[in-house]
Design a protein around this motif. Structure first.
Motif, PDB file in Angstrom:
ATOM      1  N   PHE A 124       5.038  10.592  -1.695  1.00 60.20           N
ATOM      2  CA  PHE A 124       4.358   9.332  -1.402  1.00 60.20           C
ATOM      3  C   PHE A 124       5.067   8.622  -0.253  1.00 60.20           C
ATOM      4  O   PHE A 124       6.262   8.807  -0.027  1.00 60.20           O
ATOM      5  CB  PHE A 124       4.379   8.401  -2.629  1.00 60.20           C
ATOM      6  N   ARG A 125       4.314   7.777   0.429  1.00 58.45           N
ATOM      7  CA  ARG A 125       4.886   6.904   1.452  1.00 58.45           C
ATOM      8  C   ARG A 125       4.458   5.467   1.170  1.00 58.45           C
ATOM      9  O   ARG A 125       3.411   5.228   0.558  1.00 58.45           O
ATOM     10  CB  ARG A 125       4.421   7.331   2.848  1.00 58.45           C
ATOM     11  N   ASN A 126       5.289   4.533   1.596  1.00 60.07           N
ATOM     12  CA  ASN A 126       4.988   3.101   1.442  1.00 60.07           C
ATOM     13  C   ASN A 126       4.659   2.762  -0.011  1.00 60.07           C
ATOM     14  O   ASN A 126       3.555   2.327  -0.338  1.00 60.07           O
ATOM     15  CB  ASN A 126       3.832   2.703   2.363  1.00 60.07           C
ATOM     16  N   ALA A 127       5.628   2.968  -0.877  1.00 58.15           N
ATOM     17  CA  ALA A 127       5.437   2.751  -2.309  1.00 58.15           C
ATOM     18  C   ALA A 127       6.352   1.627  -2.784  1.00 58.15           C
ATOM     19  O   ALA A 127       7.238   1.152  -2.054  1.00 58.15           O
ATOM     20  CB  ALA A 127       5.742   4.035  -3.070  1.00 58.15           C
ATOM     21  N   ARG A 128       6.144   1.204  -4.028  1.00 61.09           N
ATOM     22  CA  ARG A 128       6.970   0.163  -4.631  1.00 61.09           C
ATOM     23  C   ARG A 128       7.316   0.542  -6.060  1.00 61.09           C
ATOM     24  O   ARG A 128       6.486   1.091  -6.788  1.00 61.09           O
ATOM     25  CB  ARG A 128       6.245  -1.187  -4.608  1.00 61.09           C
ATOM     26  N   LEU A 129       8.549   0.228  -6.438  1.00 59.18           N
ATOM     27  CA  LEU A 129       8.996   0.353  -7.817  1.00 59.18           C
ATOM     28  C   LEU A 129       9.090  -1.051  -8.381  1.00 59.18           C
ATOM     29  O   LEU A 129       9.909  -1.864  -7.929  1.00 59.18           O
ATOM     30  CB  LEU A 129      10.356   1.054  -7.871  1.00 59.18           C
ATOM     31  N   TYR A 131       4.196   2.273  -7.822  1.00 59.99           N
ATOM     32  CA  TYR A 131       2.891   1.966  -7.248  1.00 59.99           C
ATOM     33  C   TYR A 131       2.787   2.539  -5.834  1.00 59.99           C
ATOM     34  O   TYR A 131       3.714   2.416  -5.028  1.00 59.99           O
ATOM     35  CB  TYR A 131       2.684   0.448  -7.174  1.00 59.99           C
ATOM     36  N   SER A 132       1.624   3.127  -5.550  1.00 63.01           N
ATOM     37  CA  SER A 132       1.354   3.602  -4.202  1.00 63.01           C
ATOM     38  C   SER A 132      -0.141   3.786  -4.031  1.00 63.01           C
ATOM     39  O   SER A 132      -0.788   4.506  -4.800  1.00 63.01           O
ATOM     40  CB  SER A 132       2.066   4.935  -3.947  1.00 63.01           C
ATOM     41  N   ARG A 133      -0.696   3.096  -3.036  1.00 57.97           N
ATOM     42  CA  ARG A 133      -2.115   3.238  -2.656  1.00 57.97           C
ATOM     43  C   ARG A 133      -3.058   3.129  -3.846  1.00 57.97           C
ATOM     44  O   ARG A 133      -3.938   3.961  -4.048  1.00 57.97           O
ATOM     45  CB  ARG A 133      -2.333   4.566  -1.930  1.00 57.97           C
ATOM     46  N   GLY A 134      -2.857   2.114  -4.647  1.00 64.86           N
ATOM     47  CA  GLY A 134      -3.769   1.851  -5.757  1.00 64.86           C
ATOM     48  C   GLY A 134      -3.504   2.652  -7.015  1.00 64.86           C
ATOM     49  O   GLY A 134      -4.204   2.484  -8.013  1.00 64.86           O
ATOM     50  N   SER A 135      -2.505   3.530  -7.004  1.00 59.73           N
ATOM     51  CA  SER A 135      -2.188   4.307  -8.193  1.00 59.73           C
ATOM     52  C   SER A 135      -0.886   3.806  -8.808  1.00 59.73           C
ATOM     53  O   SER A 135      -0.065   3.184  -8.135  1.00 59.73           O
ATOM     54  CB  SER A 135      -2.065   5.796  -7.853  1.00 59.73           C
TER      55      SER A 135
END
Length: 232
Positions: free
Chosen positions: A19-24, A30-34
């Motif tokens: 994944f790229r540009n994700a958050r914990l 979280y990443s791109r709506g998932s």
């Protein structure tokens, strides 16, 4: 359930997800709506400000591993070996693990300590689907055991009884456990009480055992890690 179902089993493949540009956030990824949960806790409600940022992370942890000692120690350790091939390994911050003195000691002995992350922005991240007991995972489980091989042991080929007591998330209390332990001790069994003994003492008593008896639960993880190959 798939692991204990009778008959032939097709073990799931292990997968690494990029994944790229994700958050914990709050133990969820979280990443791109998932979203994928790493801890057994409710995901955060509403937006949360994220101060921390790292470029790359290989995240290990599952909801079940965040609350059960055995899954954290065995399953997450095996996944950690896989994650090390993809980048710096981290897990979500979990206050419950601070009290798991045995688990943390084991991870230090196996050189598999994993730093925790708070809420963090991740430029690049890896997650892992690592449930199937396929050949690659079996090999990593053997590596986990091998990292404890050679530690001091009192004897070899002996028999062990692990006291369950009132330890664990789910109580499975034997009414006559003390009497059972005494009877087995008279038959030559080594008695191990994880609630009263250090990790070093437990390993010394169980390492090399040919038979281990206990109530089903995470306490048996002590045996899975150190009993001799082919033991029961």
């Amino acid at each position: 359930m798939a692991r204990i179902t009778e008959g032939s089993v097709t073990h799931a493949a292990t997968r690494a997800l990029h994944f790229r540009n994700a958050r914990l956030l709050g133990g969820s990824f979280y990443s791109r709506g998932s979203r994928s949960q790493l801890l057994m806790q409710r995901p955060p409600r509403g937006p949360r400000f994220v101060e921390e940022k790292i470029e790359s992370a290989a995240l290990v942890g599952t909801p079940i591993g965040s609350i059960f000692f055995g899954h954290y120690l065995m399953d997450d350790s095996a996944t950690t070996l896989l994650a090390q091939e993809f980048g710096p390994v981290y897990r979500a911050r979990n206050k419950l693990m601070e009290s798991w003195t045995h688990a943390n000691s084991y991870r230090r002995l196996m050189d598999l300590e994993v730093p925790e992350l708070p809420d963090t922005y991740l430029s690049e991240a890896w997650l892992f689907e690592d449930l199937g007991m396929n050949a690659h995972r079996r090999q990593r489980m053997k590596q986990v055991r091998a990292r404890l091989a050679g530690l001091p042991a009192d004897q070899s080929g002996h028999r062990v009884f692990i006291i369950r007591g009132s330890f664990g998330q789910n109580l499975r209390i034997l009414e006559n456990e003390a009497a059972l332990a005494e009877a087995l001790s008279q038959r030559g069994f080594t008695i191990v009480n994880p609630m009263q003994e250090s990790t070093a003492e437990i390993i010394r008593k169980i390492a090399g055992a040919s038979l281990v008896v206990s109530v089903e639960g995470s306490a048996l993880t002590h045996a899975y890690l150190t009993m001799q190959e082919g033991a029961r």
